[in-house]
Design a protein around this motif. Structure first.
Motif, short mmCIF file in Angstrom:
data_model
loop_
_atom_site.label_atom_id
_atom_site.label_comp_id
_atom_site.label_asym_id
_atom_site.label_seq_id
_atom_site.Cartn_x
_atom_site.Cartn_y
_atom_site.Cartn_z
N LEU A 1 6.41 6.98 11.70
CA LEU A 1 5.21 7.07 10.65
C LEU A 1 4.59 5.79 10.77
CD1 LEU A 1 7.32 8.49 7.56
CD2 LEU A 1 5.85 9.73 8.84
N LYS A 2 3.10 6.02 10.76
CA LYS A 2 2.19 4.91 10.69
C LYS A 2 2.35 4.11 9.41
CE LYS A 2 -2.24 5.47 11.99
NZ LYS A 2 -3.43 5.95 12.12
N ALA A 3 2.12 2.92 9.40
CA ALA A 3 2.32 2.16 8.27
C ALA A 3 1.11 0.96 8.12
CB ALA A 3 3.44 1.41 8.58
N GLN A 4 0.72 0.73 6.91
CA GLN A 4 -0.25 -0.19 6.60
C GLN A 4 0.10 -1.21 5.42
OE1 GLN A 4 -4.07 1.70 5.96
NE2 GLN A 4 -4.75 0.85 8.00
N TRP A 5 0.02 -2.29 5.50
CA TRP A 5 -0.06 -3.16 4.34
C TRP A 5 -1.45 -3.18 3.53
CZ3 TRP A 5 4.20 -5.03 2.83
CH2 TRP A 5 5.35 -5.45 3.90
N TYR A 6 -1.27 -3.33 2.36
CA TYR A 6 -2.33 -3.27 1.52
C TYR A 6 -2.43 -4.23 0.37
CZ TYR A 6 -5.90 -1.19 -1.69
OH TYR A 6 -7.06 -1.27 -2.65
N PRO B 1 -4.05 -5.20 -2.94
CA PRO B 1 -4.72 -4.56 -3.96
C PRO B 1 -6.12 -5.32 -4.46
CG PRO B 1 -2.50 -5.20 -4.66
CD PRO B 1 -2.74 -5.31 -3.22
N PHE B 2 -6.00 -6.84 -4.63
CA PHE B 2 -7.07 -7.25 -5.02
C PHE B 2 -8.33 -7.31 -4.30
CE2 PHE B 2 -4.02 -10.20 -7.75
CZ PHE B 2 -3.98 -9.11 -8.52
N THR B 3 -8.42 -7.27 -2.83
CA THR B 3 -9.36 -7.17 -2.00
C THR B 3 -9.44 -5.77 -1.51
OG1 THR B 3 -7.78 -7.93 -0.26
CG2 THR B 3 -8.73 -9.55 -1.66
N GLY B 4 -8.57 -5.07 -1.24
CA GLY B 4 -8.77 -3.89 -0.35
C GLY B 4 -8.58 -3.90 0.82
N GLN B 5 -8.05 -5.09 1.39
CA GLN B 5 -7.73 -5.36 2.95
C GLN B 5 -6.49 -4.59 3.15
OE1 GLN B 5 -7.72 -9.79 2.75
NE2 GLN B 5 -9.38 -9.80 4.26
N ARG B 6 -6.56 -4.17 4.58
CA ARG B 6 -5.34 -3.33 5.10
C ARG B 6 -4.95 -3.81 6.44
NH1 ARG B 6 -4.34 1.96 3.00
NH2 ARG B 6 -6.17 2.21 1.39
N ARG B 7 -3.82 -3.79 6.66
CA ARG B 7 -3.18 -4.55 8.21
C ARG B 7 -2.25 -3.49 8.72
NH1 ARG B 7 -2.73 -10.83 7.68
NH2 ARG B 7 -4.94 -11.27 7.22
N ASP B 8 -2.47 -3.05 9.97
CA ASP B 8 -1.45 -2.23 10.32
C ASP B 8 0.19 -2.83 10.51
OD1 ASP B 8 -3.32 -0.02 10.49
OD2 ASP B 8 -4.05 -0.75 12.72
N VAL B 9 0.93 -1.97 10.54
CA VAL B 9 2.40 -2.38 10.72
C VAL B 9 2.76 -1.48 11.88
CG1 VAL B 9 4.51 -2.45 9.78
CG2 VAL B 9 2.66 -2.79 8.44
N ASP B 10 3.90 -1.94 12.50
CA ASP B 10 4.26 -0.82 13.85
C ASP B 10 4.83 0.10 13.13
OD1 ASP B 10 3.49 -2.80 15.70
OD2 ASP B 10 5.57 -3.83 15.97
N LEU C 1 7.22 3.22 11.66
CA LEU C 1 8.40 2.89 11.06
C LEU C 1 9.14 4.21 11.37
CD1 LEU C 1 7.67 1.19 7.57
CD2 LEU C 1 8.20 0.21 9.75
N ALA C 2 10.62 4.04 11.64
CA ALA C 2 11.24 5.39 11.87
C ALA C 2 12.69 5.49 11.01
CB ALA C 2 11.79 5.23 13.34
N ASN C 3 13.43 6.25 11.09
CA ASN C 3 14.62 6.43 10.36
C ASN C 3 15.39 5.31 10.35
OD1 ASN C 3 14.45 9.36 9.48
ND2 ASN C 3 14.75 9.98 11.33
N GLY C 4 16.22 5.11 9.44
CA GLY C 4 17.04 3.81 9.32
C GLY C 4 16.08 2.83 8.28
N THR C 5 17.29 1.61 8.23
CA THR C 5 16.80 0.72 7.48
C THR C 5 15.67 -0.07 8.24
OG1 THR C 5 18.64 0.59 6.26
CG2 THR C 5 17.33 -1.53 6.14
N GLY D 1 3.02 6.57 6.36
CA GLY D 1 3.08 8.22 6.59
C GLY D 1 1.69 8.61 6.61
N ARG D 2 0.86 8.05 6.04
CA ARG D 2 -0.85 8.57 5.85
C ARG D 2 -1.67 7.37 6.45
NH1 ARG D 2 -2.41 12.91 1.36
NH2 ARG D 2 -4.24 12.19 1.99
N SER D 3 -2.65 7.80 7.09
CA SER D 3 -3.60 6.72 7.58
C SER D 3 -4.31 5.85 6.74
CB SER D 3 -4.51 7.40 8.70
OG SER D 3 -5.32 8.36 8.02
N GLY D 4 -4.52 6.43 5.39
CA GLY D 4 -5.35 5.60 4.37
C GLY D 4 -6.76 5.75 4.83
N ARG D 5 -7.51 4.70 4.26
CA ARG D 5 -8.97 4.69 4.60
C ARG D 5 -9.17 3.63 5.70
NH1 ARG D 5 -12.65 7.37 1.04
NH2 ARG D 5 -11.56 8.85 0.19
#
Length: 127
Positions: free
Chosen positions: A82-87, A89-98, A100-104, A123-127
């Motif tokens: 699944l696609k993942a992004q850091w977010y 909340p105070f600035t609205g900035q996003r950063r992609d993460v590699d 993520l798959a099943n497991g820890t 799991g969702r692409s976000g904006r």
């Protein structure tokens, strides 16, 4: 402060969030939640080692940390990574993460976002 603790604040404190200086924060949070299927999610804090988690298992996850820190997220039932992004909340900035798959999955927020709250959307692409 828990994910939705601001709703439990005293009326005067709650009204302070309506002040114009908070408009950018409100806009950033709205954009984040418009990009998430939050209505399908349920609390799933047992999936994270720190913070709070909402999950639509196998499809989408949102993790919120009051303070940026390393943590782990356990995924199960994921058909493909699944696609993942850091977010931020105070600035609205996003950063992609590699993806993520099943497991820890062991995750560390971006180093330059080391203070304040942070969220991870999986799991969702976000904006």
């Amino acid at each position: 402060m828990a994910l939705f603790d601001f709703m439990k604040r005293k009326p005067a404190e709650a009204r302070s969030l309506a002040k114009p200086k908070y408009a950018p924060v409100r806009a950033a949070m709205r954009a984040f939640f418009e990009g998430a299927g939050y209505w399908r999610m349920k609390p799933a804090n047992e999936l994270v080692s720190a913070g709070y988690c909402l999950a639509d298992p196998g499809r989408e996850y949102v993790v919120f940390l009051n303070q940026a820190q390393p943590f782990s997220l356990r995924l199960a039932g994921v058909r493909k990574p699944l696609k993942a992004q850091w977010y931020q909340p105070f600035t609205g900035q996003r950063r992609d993460v590699d993806p993520l798959a099943n497991g820890t999955n062991h995750l560390s927020p971006p180093a330059d976002w080391s203070s304040g709250p942070i969220a991870l959307q999986v799991g969702r692409s976000g904006r």
